[in-house]
Design a protein around this motif. Structure first.
Motif, PDB file in Angstrom:
ATOM      1  N   ALA A  36       0.818  -1.211   0.000  1.00 29.63           N
ATOM      2  CA  ALA A  36       0.000   0.000   0.000  1.00 29.63           C
ATOM      3  C   ALA A  36       0.854   1.265   0.000  1.00 29.63           C
ATOM      4  CB  ALA A  36      -0.921   0.001   1.218  1.00 29.63           C
ATOM      5  N   ASN A  37       2.078   1.168   0.501  1.00 30.45           N
ATOM      6  CA  ASN A  37       2.956   2.336   0.605  1.00 30.45           C
ATOM      7  C   ASN A  37       4.264   2.048  -0.132  1.00 30.45           C
ATOM      8  OD1 ASN A  37       4.155   4.725   1.377  1.00 30.45           O
ATOM      9  ND2 ASN A  37       3.682   4.502   3.549  1.00 30.45           N
ATOM     10  N   ILE A  39       6.490   3.687  -1.789  1.00 33.44           N
ATOM     11  CA  ILE A  39       7.679   4.528  -1.608  1.00 33.44           C
ATOM     12  C   ILE A  39       8.424   4.121  -0.339  1.00 33.44           C
ATOM     13  CG2 ILE A  39       8.469   6.911  -1.288  1.00 33.44           C
ATOM     14  CD1 ILE A  39       5.957   7.737  -2.961  1.00 33.44           C
ATOM     15  N   GLU A  40       7.658   3.887   0.730  1.00 33.00           N
ATOM     16  CA  GLU A  40       8.272   3.443   1.983  1.00 33.00           C
ATOM     17  C   GLU A  40       8.961   2.083   1.796  1.00 33.00           C
ATOM     18  OE1 GLU A  40       5.876   1.438   4.818  1.00 33.00           O
ATOM     19  OE2 GLU A  40       6.563   2.674   6.480  1.00 33.00           O
ATOM     20  N   ILE A  97      11.770  11.365  -4.132  1.00 30.70           N
ATOM     21  CA  ILE A  97      10.404  10.847  -4.203  1.00 30.70           C
ATOM     22  C   ILE A  97       9.676  11.087  -2.882  1.00 30.70           C
ATOM     23  CG2 ILE A  97       8.984   8.808  -4.613  1.00 30.70           C
ATOM     24  CD1 ILE A  97      11.115   7.777  -6.492  1.00 30.70           C
ATOM     25  N   ASP A  98      10.267  10.622  -1.768  1.00 30.06           N
ATOM     26  CA  ASP A  98       9.568  10.784  -0.482  1.00 30.06           C
ATOM     27  C   ASP A  98       9.390  12.261  -0.134  1.00 30.06           C
ATOM     28  OD1 ASP A  98       8.423   9.677   1.966  1.00 30.06           O
ATOM     29  OD2 ASP A  98      10.144  10.601   2.946  1.00 30.06           O
ATOM     30  N   LYS A 112      17.785  17.835  12.736  1.00 27.95           N
ATOM     31  CA  LYS A 112      16.947  17.537  13.902  1.00 27.95           C
ATOM     32  C   LYS A 112      16.823  16.063  14.255  1.00 27.95           C
ATOM     33  CE  LYS A 112      12.984  19.564  15.532  1.00 27.95           C
ATOM     34  NZ  LYS A 112      11.648  20.185  15.387  1.00 27.95           N
ATOM     35  N   ARG A 113      16.918  15.190  13.231  1.00 24.67           N
ATOM     36  CA  ARG A 113      16.623  13.778  13.489  1.00 24.67           C
ATOM     37  C   ARG A 113      17.916  12.982  13.535  1.00 24.67           C
ATOM     38  NH1 ARG A 113      12.017  15.708  14.356  1.00 24.67           N
ATOM     39  NH2 ARG A 113      11.374  17.103  12.698  1.00 24.67           N
ATOM     40  N   TYR A 115      18.679   9.934  13.496  1.00 21.83           N
ATOM     41  CA  TYR A 115      18.899   8.806  12.577  1.00 21.83           C
ATOM     42  C   TYR A 115      19.220   9.293  11.175  1.00 21.83           C
ATOM     43  CZ  TYR A 115      14.232   8.621  10.257  1.00 21.83           C
ATOM     44  OH  TYR A 115      13.109   8.858   9.511  1.00 21.83           O
ATOM     45  N   LEU A 166      18.021   3.377  15.161  1.00 22.67           N
ATOM     46  CA  LEU A 166      17.324   4.575  15.648  1.00 22.67           C
ATOM     47  C   LEU A 166      15.976   4.812  14.984  1.00 22.67           C
ATOM     48  CD1 LEU A 166      20.208   7.183  16.032  1.00 22.67           C
ATOM     49  CD2 LEU A 166      18.930   6.028  17.835  1.00 22.67           C
ATOM     50  N   VAL A 168      13.836   2.308  14.121  1.00 23.70           N
ATOM     51  CA  VAL A 168      12.887   1.243  14.466  1.00 23.70           C
ATOM     52  C   VAL A 168      12.010   1.702  15.626  1.00 23.70           C
ATOM     53  CG1 VAL A 168      12.763  -1.033  15.525  1.00 23.70           C
ATOM     54  CG2 VAL A 168      14.260  -0.655  13.574  1.00 23.70           C
ATOM     55  N   LYS A 169      10.696   1.372  15.556  1.00 23.21           N
ATOM     56  CA  LYS A 169       9.775   1.837  16.586  1.00 23.21           C
ATOM     57  C   LYS A 169       9.826   0.986  17.854  1.00 23.21           C
ATOM     58  CE  LYS A 169       5.449   2.986  15.655  1.00 23.21           C
ATOM     59  NZ  LYS A 169       4.227   2.461  14.995  1.00 23.21           N
ATOM     60  N   ALA A 170       9.724  -0.308  17.724  1.00 18.06           N
ATOM     61  CA  ALA A 170       9.631  -1.125  18.938  1.00 18.06           C
ATOM     62  C   ALA A 170      10.452  -2.401  18.858  1.00 18.06           C
ATOM     63  CB  ALA A 170       8.177  -1.477  19.241  1.00 18.06           C
ATOM     64  N   ASP A 171      10.474  -3.065  17.709  1.00 20.07           N
ATOM     65  CA  ASP A 171      11.154  -4.356  17.603  1.00 20.07           C
ATOM     66  C   ASP A 171      12.602  -4.120  17.178  1.00 20.07           C
ATOM     67  OD1 ASP A 171      11.870  -6.949  17.426  1.00 20.07           O
ATOM     68  OD2 ASP A 171      10.778  -7.367  15.568  1.00 20.07           O
ATOM     69  N   ARG A 173      15.065  -6.112  17.414  1.00 15.41           N
ATOM     70  CA  ARG A 173      15.839  -7.325  17.174  1.00 15.41           C
ATOM     71  C   ARG A 173      16.594  -7.314  15.844  1.00 15.41           C
ATOM     72  NH1 ARG A 173      13.180 -13.217  17.946  1.00 15.41           N
ATOM     73  NH2 ARG A 173      12.079 -12.481  16.118  1.00 15.41           N
TER      74      ARG A 173
ATOM     75  N   ASP B  63      -5.953  -1.897   0.400  1.00 18.57           N
ATOM     76  CA  ASP B  63      -4.893  -1.225   1.153  1.00 18.57           C
ATOM     77  C   ASP B  63      -5.208  -1.185   2.649  1.00 18.57           C
ATOM     78  OD1 ASP B  63      -3.459  -0.800  -1.150  1.00 18.57           O
ATOM     79  OD2 ASP B  63      -4.164   1.252  -1.453  1.00 18.57           O
ATOM     80  N   TYR B  67      -2.303  -3.257   5.006  1.00 19.91           N
ATOM     81  CA  TYR B  67      -1.248  -2.367   5.493  1.00 19.91           C
ATOM     82  C   TYR B  67      -1.637  -1.955   6.907  1.00 19.91           C
ATOM     83  CZ  TYR B  67       2.233   1.397   5.151  1.00 19.91           C
ATOM     84  OH  TYR B  67       3.323   2.214   5.328  1.00 19.91           O
ATOM     85  N   VAL B 175       7.551  -7.282  22.529  1.00 17.10           N
ATOM     86  CA  VAL B 175       7.840  -6.113  21.707  1.00 17.10           C
ATOM     87  C   VAL B 175       7.188  -4.871  22.333  1.00 17.10           C
ATOM     88  CG1 VAL B 175       7.481  -5.070  19.432  1.00 17.10           C
ATOM     89  CG2 VAL B 175       8.074  -7.479  19.617  1.00 17.10           C
ATOM     90  N   TRP B 243       2.058   2.313  24.172  1.00 19.43           N
ATOM     91  CA  TRP B 243       3.184   3.006  23.527  1.00 19.43           C
ATOM     92  C   TRP B 243       3.835   4.003  24.461  1.00 19.43           C
ATOM     93  CZ3 TRP B 243       5.993   1.634  19.538  1.00 19.43           C
ATOM     94  CH2 TRP B 243       5.450   0.722  18.644  1.00 19.43           C
ATOM     95  N   TYR B 251       5.606   8.970  22.756  1.00 17.15           N
ATOM     96  CA  TYR B 251       4.171   8.774  22.580  1.00 17.15           C
ATOM     97  C   TYR B 251       3.459   9.196  23.863  1.00 17.15           C
ATOM     98  CZ  TYR B 251       6.313   5.798  19.058  1.00 17.15           C
ATOM     99  OH  TYR B 251       7.096   5.325  18.047  1.00 17.15           O
ATOM    100  N   ARG B 265      11.657  11.711  16.563  1.00 23.84           N
ATOM    101  CA  ARG B 265      12.495  11.111  15.523  1.00 23.84           C
ATOM    102  C   ARG B 265      12.043  11.445  14.110  1.00 23.84           C
ATOM    103  NH1 ARG B 265      12.800   5.152  16.460  1.00 23.84           N
ATOM    104  NH2 ARG B 265      11.061   5.317  17.898  1.00 23.84           N
ATOM    105  N   ARG B 272       1.888  11.061   4.059  1.00 25.66           N
ATOM    106  CA  ARG B 272       1.599  10.499   2.745  1.00 25.66           C
ATOM    107  C   ARG B 272       0.259   9.794   2.817  1.00 25.66           C
ATOM    108  NH1 ARG B 272       5.932   8.880   0.929  1.00 25.66           N
ATOM    109  NH2 ARG B 272       5.988  10.498  -0.626  1.00 25.66           N
ATOM    110  N   ILE B 274      -2.137   7.261   1.606  1.00 22.90           N
ATOM    111  CA  ILE B 274      -1.912   6.008   0.874  1.00 22.90           C
ATOM    112  C   ILE B 274      -2.607   6.106  -0.491  1.00 22.90           C
ATOM    113  CG2 ILE B 274      -2.438   3.517   0.872  1.00 22.90           C
ATOM    114  CD1 ILE B 274      -0.117   4.421   2.792  1.00 22.90           C
ATOM    115  N   PHE B 277       1.054  10.304  -4.450  1.00 21.28           N
ATOM    116  CA  PHE B 277       2.496  10.365  -4.662  1.00 21.28           C
ATOM    117  C   PHE B 277       3.155  11.394  -3.751  1.00 21.28           C
ATOM    118  CE2 PHE B 277       6.198  12.085  -6.954  1.00 21.28           C
ATOM    119  CZ  PHE B 277       6.978  10.935  -6.969  1.00 21.28           C
TER     120      PHE B 277
END
Lengths: 208, 305
Positions: A36-37, A39-40, A97-98, A112-113, A115, A166, A168-171, A173, B63, B67, B175, B243, B251, B265, B272, B274, B277
């Motif tokens: 669905a995304n 570009i990401e 693109i993004d 600022k970020r 990562y 930096l 990654v949200k939660a996982d 690993r 979608d 997603y 997690v 969170w 959060y 972050r 965007r 979904i 572009f």
């Protein structure tokens, strides 16, 4: 040592392996199979493959030394240049693109970020390595300078892993697994200095 | 964009009697259908139109259902669609307890008959910087809360997702803190926009979207809209939220959509949509300022992020 047809075949195989993830991504893009995304997905996949190839590049010297196969060393250049190619495309996709060349937003991200700051730093440090990965450049600067420039990779790869960690949200690993592999590869280099078996193995040369 | 509330309604907005009666038949039919044993497949769940719906074009169902952030089924966006089939949504009960006159345990099929289903086409903004337009079906949370009669001590509402690692493989690793918890202030919970969703695109909710019943709070980042609810508790203190426990600096409890307050972050200035572009600017309270801004009058939204 002369170049046999087998060596040429191996070289072509390595090139094809490095190209395979890109071909797969192009195919998925054409098929509209990036989710669905898209570009990401593209940015994430290009970044992950860039990091994987950087790490693969770090594996080559230890493998050559451990298995006493000095000719493995010639794979460092294509693997490293492909890693650069993926990372350059990763960055270009983010910028073009993004963010759609929104330089103001991009600059704000860089300052600022953490990562993005770290990712940009890693990419900047990668530039001199890519620019000196041609025979003419090596001849011009000499092997000593070349070696010094290319030891930057020991800083760049940990920066790449940190960049991943930096964002990654939660996982955490997956980035931690990459981090552990990099730590092992860098640790081997430290240990090899005192490890007699490794020291006796043929030293890699600069030239492929 | 035109977002209307009840005060704006004119004679023209009244549903014609013929349609109204047909809707009753629909509901009667739906209620009959609910008496049958639950099926894994989506069942029709039509909802009457609502003035709270956005006229924007809904994101394709494909979608919306592939997603998903639903860490109980894995951390990748396509994991929930792949893994959520194992979740059994019948039998299902929701415990309503705490500071209220009539606490109780509600069977899901009772809840589904509590109020006539409405279609609410809402903007959905994820904290990660993407958004969708989602045609939910459900009823206002306030309908349920009014029924149990909150006491004067009920300042907050706490929600809990099912904890069942055998059917939710993501729960086998810590997690996040399981079960997933969320919470609202009582006025937020009673706001007419706040929805208990039981359907999507005119059918019952797919598991990966939070079946059989989930919260939808359209002016807050998506993670506030807790899925597969089994417990609702009215209480005097601010509830613990998943969170916020995981990363308190990132959060907050409120987590209202706010382009002015960045996530540490990443920027929240744009999103965007979904299917589109170019990124588009994010709107304060996700475009629902008219209905919700008064609840936060005088609050420093940088402090209460």
């Amino acid at each position: 040592m002369g170049r046999t047809w087998l060596e040429r075949l191996n070289y072509v195989l390595v090139l094809l392996l490095c190209l395979a993830p890109a071909a797969w991504l192009v195919w998925r893009t054409v098929q509209g199979d990036l989710g669905a995304n898209p570009i990401e997905t593209l940015i994430r996949q290009l970044g992950v493959w860039g990091l994987r190839l950087l790490i693969a590049g770090l594996c080559i010297t230890p493998l050559a030394r451990i298995f006493k196969k000095p000719r493995f060393i010639r794979f460092r250049r294509p693997v490293g240049l492909f890693a650069f190619g993926y990372i350059l495309t990763h960055l270009s996709t983010y910028i073009g693109i993004d963010q759609y060349f929104d330089w103001h937003a991009i600059w704000k991200d860089i300052v600022k970020r953490p990562y993005i700051t770290i990712g940009m730093l890693g990419f900047t440090l990668l530039l001199p390595l890519a620019l000196t990965s041609f025979n003419a450049a090596i001849r011009k600067i000499g092997p000593k300078t070349w070696r010094r420039i290319h030891s930057l990779i020991y800083l760049i790869v940990p920066l790449g892993v940190t960049h991943y960690y930096l964002l990654v949200k939660a996982d955490h690993r997956p980035p931690l697994i990459y981090g552990a592999i990099v730590a092992l590869l860098l640790g081997w280099r430290v240990a090899a200095k005192w490890w007699p078996v490794a020291a006796r193995a043929p030293r890699p040369s600069v030239q492929p | 964009m035109l977002i209307r509330d009840a005060a704006d309604l004119t004679e023209n907005d009244v549903t014609p009697k013929g349609l109204y009666l047909r809707r009753r038949e629909f509901i009667a039919g739906a209620a009959l259908g609910l008496g049958l044993p639950a099926l894994a497949e989506a069942a029709p769940l039509p909802g009457r139109k609502s003035v709270y719906s956005t006229p924007e074009k809904p994101t394709p169902r494909e979608d919306i259902t592939t997603y998903n952030n639903y860490y109980e089924f894995g951390v990748d966006k396509d994991d929930p669609a792949r893994n959520a089939g194992s979740l059994k949504t019948r039998p299902w009960t929701v415990v309503v307890e705490g500071e209220c006159a009539k606490p109780g345990t509600y069977d899901i099929d009772t809840l589904l008959r509590l109020a006539p289903p409405e279609e609410r086409i809402y903007r959905h903004r994820c904290v990660e910087g993407w958004s969708m337009i989602i045609p939910w079906v459900g009823f206002p949370l306030s309908t349920l809360l009014s029924r149990v009669g909150p006491t004067s001590k009920a300042k907050y509402v706490a929600f809990e997702t099912l904890y069942r690692p055998a059917e939710m493989p993501g729960q086998r690793r810590a997690v996040l803190e399981w079960p997933y918890r969320e919470g609202l202030r009582i006025d937020e919970a009673m706001n007419p926009l706040t929805l208990l969703a039981t359907g999507l695109y005119g059918e019952t909710l797919p598991n990966q979207n939070g079946a059989p019943i989930r919260l939808v709070v359209p002016w807050k980042y998506g993670f506030k809209s807790i899925k597969s609810i089994v417990r609702i508790k009215l209480q005097a203190t601010q509830p613990r939220t998943a969170w916020n426990v995981s990363a308190p600096g990132e959060y907050g409890f409120y987590s209202n959509v706010n382009p002015e307050v960045d996530h540490p972050r990443w920027s929240q200035a744009t999103e965007r949509r979904i299917g589109e572009f170019k990124r588009r600017p994010t709107v304060m309270f996700n475009g629902y300022a008219r209905q919700v801004a008064p609840m936060y009058a005088g609050m420093d939204l940088r402090k209460y992020y």
